[in-house]
Scaffold this active site. Sequence first.
Site, PDB file in Angstrom:
ATOM      1  N   HIS A   1       0.813  -1.218   0.000  1.00 47.23           N
ATOM      2  CA  HIS A   1       0.000   0.000   0.000  1.00 47.23           C
ATOM      3  C   HIS A   1       0.846   1.268   0.000  1.00 47.23           C
ATOM      4  O   HIS A   1       0.500   2.256  -0.640  1.00 47.23           O
ATOM      5  CB  HIS A   1      -0.912   0.001   1.223  1.00 47.23           C
ATOM      6  CG  HIS A   1      -2.035  -0.974   1.083  1.00 47.23           C
ATOM      7  ND1 HIS A   1      -2.545  -1.673   2.137  1.00 47.23           N
ATOM      8  CD2 HIS A   1      -2.729  -1.356   0.002  1.00 47.23           C
ATOM      9  CE1 HIS A   1      -3.521  -2.449   1.703  1.00 47.23           C
ATOM     10  NE2 HIS A   1      -3.645  -2.282   0.410  1.00 47.23           N
TER      11      HIS A   1
ATOM     12  N   GLU B   1      -5.168 -15.335 -22.499  1.00 48.28           N
ATOM     13  CA  GLU B   1      -4.018 -15.174 -21.598  1.00 48.28           C
ATOM     14  C   GLU B   1      -3.444 -16.508 -21.148  1.00 48.28           C
ATOM     15  O   GLU B   1      -2.622 -16.558 -20.247  1.00 48.28           O
ATOM     16  CB  GLU B   1      -4.359 -14.272 -20.405  1.00 48.28           C
ATOM     17  CG  GLU B   1      -5.597 -14.650 -19.635  1.00 48.28           C
ATOM     18  CD  GLU B   1      -5.908 -13.688 -18.479  1.00 48.28           C
ATOM     19  OE1 GLU B   1      -5.075 -12.822 -18.168  1.00 48.28           O
ATOM     20  OE2 GLU B   1      -6.982 -13.822 -17.887  1.00 48.28           O
TER      21      GLU B   1
ATOM     22  N   ASP C   1      -0.357 -12.351 -17.986  1.00 49.39           N
ATOM     23  CA  ASP C   1      -0.480 -13.782 -17.704  1.00 49.39           C
ATOM     24  C   ASP C   1       0.055 -14.620 -18.849  1.00 49.39           C
ATOM     25  O   ASP C   1       0.704 -15.641 -18.622  1.00 49.39           O
ATOM     26  CB  ASP C   1      -1.940 -14.140 -17.436  1.00 49.39           C
ATOM     27  CG  ASP C   1      -2.287 -13.894 -15.982  1.00 49.39           C
ATOM     28  OD1 ASP C   1      -1.470 -14.245 -15.117  1.00 49.39           O
ATOM     29  OD2 ASP C   1      -3.355 -13.325 -15.711  1.00 49.39           O
TER      30      ASP C   1
ATOM     31  N   CYS D   1      -4.390  -5.883 -23.619  1.00 51.42           N
ATOM     32  CA  CYS D   1      -4.602  -5.109 -22.382  1.00 51.42           C
ATOM     33  C   CYS D   1      -3.580  -5.393 -21.286  1.00 51.42           C
ATOM     34  O   CYS D   1      -3.705  -4.891 -20.189  1.00 51.42           O
ATOM     35  CB  CYS D   1      -6.011  -5.320 -21.847  1.00 51.42           C
ATOM     36  SG  CYS D   1      -6.294  -6.956 -21.191  1.00 51.42           S
TER      37      CYS D   1
HETATM   38  C1  PEP Z   1      -3.098  -9.762 -17.989  1.00 51.19           C
HETATM   39  O1  PEP Z   1      -2.936 -10.884 -17.505  1.00 51.19           O
HETATM   40  O2  PEP Z   1      -2.390  -9.286 -18.882  1.00 51.19           O
HETATM   41  C2  PEP Z   1      -4.171  -8.878 -17.479  1.00 51.19           C
HETATM   42  C3  PEP Z   1      -4.467  -7.747 -18.076  1.00 51.19           C
HETATM   43  O3  PEP Z   1      -4.823  -9.254 -16.359  1.00 51.19           O
HETATM   44  P1  PEP Z   1      -4.208  -9.239 -14.877  1.00 51.19           P
HETATM   45  O4  PEP Z   1      -2.945  -8.441 -14.901  1.00 51.19           O
HETATM   46  O5  PEP Z   1      -5.272  -8.640 -14.027  1.00 51.19           O
HETATM   47  O6  PEP Z   1      -4.000 -10.694 -14.606  1.00 51.19           O
HETATM   48 MG    MG Z   2      -4.505 -11.805 -16.395  1.00 51.63          MG
END
Ligand code: PEP
Ligand code: MG
Length: 589
Positions: A200, A442, A466, A513
């Site tokens: 945090h 992913e 991921d 993303c």
């Molecule tokens: C990812 O795995 O790239 C993703 C966007 O999800 P998170 O980082 O929440 O696992």
């Molecule tokens: Mg992910």
Amino acid sequence: MIEEIKNSPELMLFGIPASPGIAHGPVFRFLHDEVKVATYEVDESDQAEEIKRFLEALEMTKAEIREIREDVAKNLGEKEAGIFDAHMLVLEDRALIEDVKKEIKESGENVEQCVQRVTGKYLAFFDQLEDKYLRERAVDLRDISRRLQRCLSGTTASGTAFLEVPKVLVSEDLTPSDTAALDRTKILGIATDLGGQTSHAVIMARASGVPAVVGLRGLTEKLKQGDELLIDGFEGVAIINPSETTLFRYGKVDVQRRKLTNLVEKESSLPAQTADGKDLLVWANADTPEEVEKSKSLGCEGVGLYRTESLFLRTNSLPSENEQYEEYTCMVKAASGLPLTIRTLDLGGDKLLDGLNQQEEANPFMGFRAIRYCLSNPSVFLNQLRAILRASAHGKVRIMLPMISGIGEVIRTKEFIAQAKQELDGRGEKYDPDVELGCMIETPAAVAICDLLAEESDFFSIGTNDLVQYLLAVDRINNEIAFLYEPHHPAVLRSLKQVAEVAKNKNIPVTLCGEIAGDPHFLPLLIGLGFDSFSASASMIAEMKFFARRFNQADVEEITKDAEAKVRPSEVKELIKNFYEARVSEASI
Ligand code: PEP
Ligand code: MG
């Protein structure tokens, strides 16, 4: 509580970059205020008075936390202030309060000693946990316990307001309230021995723009009286007593960085286009209405990733359908007409809730996570789906599924969605009947079967965070093997290209993303691999657009061809870095 430190030759240490920026200055060693805990026996007839003192100290501590919370909300924002809600929960924890009262009665000792013993037991429990996220939460409890002791003894905390010149703060670890109490005009940067990117205190340092590097094992031991420290929050480096040459090099880096930030800001309202006019779709990864507003002001297409577990983790609970509905509706309203991609619950891995009956797992990232957890917990999943559907009555909502590894998971989710709709019909609640459903790509399995997934999905979003860990078999939060976590790896590039090609053939929109989607270095290469849609955190959008205007299709083709011919991740990394730096320095002259 504070100690000055002295000179030694230049020494470089590597840690984890926690908040971007360069800081250099004298060291200010921050030691936590350890309150001396008195021990004495208390007659049975006075025990009620001890319990009263304990309850009063609890109230005083809560009042202090409330004040800090308000202050942080005003200066940093609601999200950062939410950190202190976790502190309030500790102070209101019935089990802890009852344990202290019991200890007072059974031990016959004073309240300070009893608080120390009980919180000590809780801390010992936290410290032996393997889960990194939960271990970091022990910092919250330590913070509360110190504050409670101070209230009992009537002493006050030391801050940084007395510092005459700004300094780089060094500590073994920092608690959120340590960070909140810092006078930011006196703190150039933060460097700690311990801590991870999810702590945090780090989240707050980042939000207030103070450069920080954490996980610098042994830093505090190596520092001596009078030493100076330079920290590089971009790369996660700390240099004790930097030489003139080092200072010159970092001075240049820092000046260039500031210059670039100014230029980027000036162009932030320009459209997302390459130099020869190819349009890019830039979306936002946003978890709060404020982040949505900020991204909208930067001209994004909508929210490409809203991680709903943020609400669950913030409240450390399974929120009710109505609580979720309210939160999602605020997000939909903030998006005001732009699509909001709501990702269903991605708990598990490093994201755990207390008391959720999540078993301890040998391989949590490969275990009971995300869609797997939801499909096995119908009431949790249905609660969330109904809340999302109800929110869709207020604007454009898309549902996105995390960690898909088989077609069956998508089909079963569709059955859950149908059931949720039926239940809402029964209640006469409104929702968008055509809400779109997308899959996150992913896992390597999802890459391999993306043609099949395309038949059941309205859109794809590639979660490279991921995907990289699963493709390369490298745990994304394990420090020891962090050097093997390489998004530049040819296996990653080939997988991305494969998904882009299938998506094109199947005519299904695809967005990236993961973190690389917001890393400008990757942009020309990702375009060359077949992407034109990127979802990134609001803080990166302006820089991505700025860089996009500095290259054209011929550059994209050349860099992609060169990158695909490389066999080592480090070569790809260097290639895209050199290209980025050359174009950005041309732009900043
Ligand atoms: C990812 O795995 O790239 C993703 C966007 O999800 P998170 O980082 O929440 O696992
Ligand atoms: Mg992910």
